[in-house]
Design a protein around this motif. Structure first.
Motif, PDB file in Angstrom:
ATOM      1  N   PHE A 128       0.796  -1.228   0.000  1.00 19.08           N
ATOM      2  CA  PHE A 128       0.000   0.000   0.000  1.00 19.08           C
ATOM      3  C   PHE A 128       0.827   1.276   0.000  1.00 19.08           C
ATOM      4  N   LEU A 129       2.147   1.157   0.126  1.00 21.66           N
ATOM      5  CA  LEU A 129       3.062   2.304  -0.048  1.00 21.66           C
ATOM      6  C   LEU A 129       2.770   3.446   0.921  1.00 21.66           C
ATOM      7  N   LEU A 130       2.465   3.112   2.180  1.00 24.04           N
ATOM      8  CA  LEU A 130       2.163   4.136   3.178  1.00 24.04           C
ATOM      9  C   LEU A 130       3.445   4.599   3.869  1.00 24.04           C
ATOM     10  N   ARG A 131       3.438   5.840   4.297  1.00 23.56           N
ATOM     11  CA  ARG A 131       4.629   6.399   4.942  1.00 23.56           C
ATOM     12  C   ARG A 131       4.736   5.916   6.386  1.00 23.56           C
ATOM     13  N   LEU A 146      14.862   6.695   0.727  1.00 24.68           N
ATOM     14  CA  LEU A 146      15.214   5.391   0.195  1.00 24.68           C
ATOM     15  C   LEU A 146      13.999   4.463   0.088  1.00 24.68           C
ATOM     16  N   LEU A 147      13.044   4.583   1.017  1.00 28.25           N
ATOM     17  CA  LEU A 147      11.865   3.704   0.977  1.00 28.25           C
ATOM     18  C   LEU A 147      11.090   3.885  -0.328  1.00 28.25           C
ATOM     19  N   HIS A 148      11.069   5.101  -0.841  1.00 24.23           N
ATOM     20  CA  HIS A 148      10.401   5.321  -2.128  1.00 24.23           C
ATOM     21  C   HIS A 148      11.188   4.641  -3.247  1.00 24.23           C
ATOM     22  N   GLN A 149      12.513   4.695  -3.164  1.00 22.89           N
ATOM     23  CA  GLN A 149      13.328   4.093  -4.209  1.00 22.89           C
ATOM     24  C   GLN A 149      13.144   2.572  -4.270  1.00 22.89           C
ATOM     25  N   ILE A 150      12.917   1.929  -3.121  1.00 23.81           N
ATOM     26  CA  ILE A 150      12.745   0.473  -3.102  1.00 23.81           C
ATOM     27  C   ILE A 150      11.266   0.088  -3.139  1.00 23.81           C
TER      28      ILE A 150
END
Length: 591
Positions: A128-131, A146-150
């Motif tokens: 779900f790509l939640l922060r 980095l979490l967005h990159q992976i």
């Protein structure tokens, strides 16, 4: 039931007090446990309540508070972690939460362990790509992390996703936590097909990756009952006077882990009494689910269900399933309980042999039931911390571990003797005040010190100054060339000696010393990290965590806060005119 000194031996309840007390007056027919209890009883105290539910609640409260010798007692002081989806931000954060549910948001749990929460959070991020970042970090970002990159965050901090789309992701994540994964998967498949028809291939590929991640999550989850959406499955195994209770947490048709407990059985209570006491004490500070499945029936099943329903504010069903999926869940929990108890009993037997070996090797009057091990940690005298660990017949007793921040201003930095003097003085002064008669089991049978003859002599002198001269002291020091395995042991006024290289007692002593070293180093690192991350804002009276977050989020750094005017400070939400003046004065007085 009270002994001759007035100490509480047992707390019980009864619909008919006369009949209950009369049963104790019979001279025979009692189990050994009840016979011992009657023999030790000198007087009785009676309390009456308006309802049976109130009686059950009062019984459990008194047992937890007084810890009577002959009652079943749940020895557990840990809360269970939850997942929190915050609701006080346009882009909600998802994170692990433990403790009081004071933050605004939706809570999902409980989970059996922090590891179970972390695994679930990782799954949610992938699907779900939640922060997961804090609000302060979110506000200060200028580019994706980095979490967005992976591909584990949609980067709302830099506008890679709008608020409406992010809210849709949050809604899907909450459906997942409620167990509605089939609906999510079908919606994602429909979105992917539509994106492909619209020739938005990048978006279609991203949706495909999310579907694959969700499928992987569903395939690795262990026990996912189809017909049980929310329940605690509780199974009891008993052997040799010991008990193990295994609890499986099922939420949203998913298993959220399990935990085992080893309640004190009150010197031989039966299975029904152990199970009833466990339920009353376990849910004393936890919200029960809608369904509780038991392996063992209890005497007052309806009464327990009524009590738990009152605590939950809704109906709670309690039962022992006989067939079907629910019975299979209980059998699985029961099998785990039996295996856990067998492992613990084997470990206890090994531990008993080691403690007996220590008594023989170190000339102790009896196998020690409580060993306290002390160590200090610092870097050139900075951030000094003392640590104490405890071990006994059941292994390491981590609930009894203690950290001591060194407070003495007269101690020279790096003075290990001075640090040890402060730690032991504080420890034994408190023991002398709280338990001078040594009745609570908190006095050590052996003190183990990481050090040689000098440290042992100093510790013996400290104890003598406090009037404690009957607690054995043992020092363990690295031997020749500080070789691990060639340790020398020191006792006050005696020559040092060593144990055989393959002696199990030597390995056990090394484990105790290394655990104390690990504990002290961990406390020191935590203290050092806290000091490094501290800001001048923490020195201002009235500026707590919320105001500090607000100031840092608004200005970006403590340095910028220090340079701000009173009017600029007052523009921050939660900062009044008086508080703005106080913050400004803190940084500008005397300049």
């Amino acid at each position: 039931m009270l002994d001759a000194q007035g100490a509480v031996l047992y707390v019980g309840k009864a619909r008919n007090l006369k009949a209950r007390v009369s049963s104790y007056a019979r001279g025979n027919g009692h189990s050994p446990r009840i016979a011992r209890m009657i023999r030790d009883t000198a007087s009785m105290m009676f309390l009456t309540t308006r309802t049976e539910t109130e009686a059950l609640l009062l019984e459990q409260n008194l047992i937890k508070q007084l810890k009577p010798r002959y009652n079943v007692l749940l020895r557990d002081d840990k809360s269970f972690p939850n997942i929190l989806v915050t609701k006080d931000h346009p882009f909600p954060q998802i994170k692990k939460h433990r403790g009081a549910k004071s933050e605004k948001g939706d809570y999902y749990g409980p989970f059996a362990s922090a590891g179970a929460v972390n695994r679930t959070l990782t799954q949610l991020q992938r699907v779900f790509l939640l922060r997961s970042c804090t609000d302060a970090t979110f506000a200060s970002r200028t580019r994706p992390c980095l979490l967005h990159q992976i591909k584990r965050c949609s980067a709302p901090c830099v506008g890679r996703v709008d608020e409406a789309s992010y809210r849709a992701l949050v809604a899907d994540a909450e459906l997942f936590l409620k167990g509605k994964t089939t609906r999510i998967q079908s919606d994602l498949a429909a979105e992917m097909a539509q994106a492909a028809r619209d020739m938005e291939y990048e978006r279609a590929a991203a949706l495909r990756d999310r579907i694959r991640a969700l499928t992987a999550v569903q395939s690795v989850q262990a026990i996912n009952p189809k017909r049980v959406s929310e329940a605690d499955v509780i199974a009891l195994a008993m052997d040799g006077g010991q008990a193990c209770v295994q609890v499986f947490f099922i939420r949203g048709n998913q298993s959220w882990g399990n935990r085992d407990f080893y309640p004190r059985t009150g010197e031989g209570a039966g299975p029904a009494e152990v199970m009833e006491a466990f339920l009353g004490q376990f849910y004393d500070d936890k919200v029960p689910p809608r369904l509780i499945l038991l392996s063992q029936g209890i005497e007052d099943m309806d009464l327990m269900a009524e009590l738990l329903s009152q605590r939950a504010g809704r109906k709670v069903a309690v039962g022992v399933p006989q067939r079907g999926e629910k019975a299979e869940l209980v059998e699985n929990a029961h099998r785990n309980a039996r295996e856990s108890l067998a492992r613990r009993m084997a470990e206890s037997a090994t531990q008993a042999r080691l403690l007996a070996g220590m008594a023989e090797a170190f000339d102790l009057p009896a196998p020690p039931r409580r060993i306290e091990v002390y160590d200090n940690s610092h870097i050139q005298g900075s951030h000094p911390v003392g640590g104490m660990i405890v071990a006994g017949p059941e292994g390491f007793v981590k609930s009894q571990y203690r950290k001591y921040n060194i407070k003495g201003t007269e101690i020279t930095p790096g003075d290990d003797f001075g640090m040890m003097r402060e730690v032991l003085t504080r420890r034994f002064k408190r023991l002398l005040e709280e338990d001078p008669d040594r009745e609570n089991g908190c006095w050590p049978d052996l003190l183990l010190i990481d050090g040689g003859a000098g440290q042992v002599s100093a510790v013996a002198g400290i104890l003598a100054d406090l009037g404690v001269e009957d607690v054995p002291v043992l020092g363990v020091a690295k031997g020749l060339d500080r070789d691990h395995g060639k340790e020398e042991f020191h006792r006050p006024g005696q020559r040092p000696f060593a144990l055989r290289m393959n002696d199990p007692v030597l390995y056990f002593t090394q484990r105790l010393r290394d655990e104390a070293h690990r504990w002290a180093i961990g406390a020191h690192r935590a203290k050092r990290s806290k000091a490094i991350s501290a800001t001048p804002l923490e020195e201002i009276a009235g500026v707590g965590a919320a105001r500090k977050r607000a100031l840092l989020a608004h200005f970006g750094s403590a340095k910028a806060v220090a340079s701000a005017s009173v009017a600029e400070l007052q523009a921050v939400e939660g900062i009044s005119a008086a508080m703005a003046q106080k913050v400004h004065d803190h940084f500008h007085t005397g300049t």
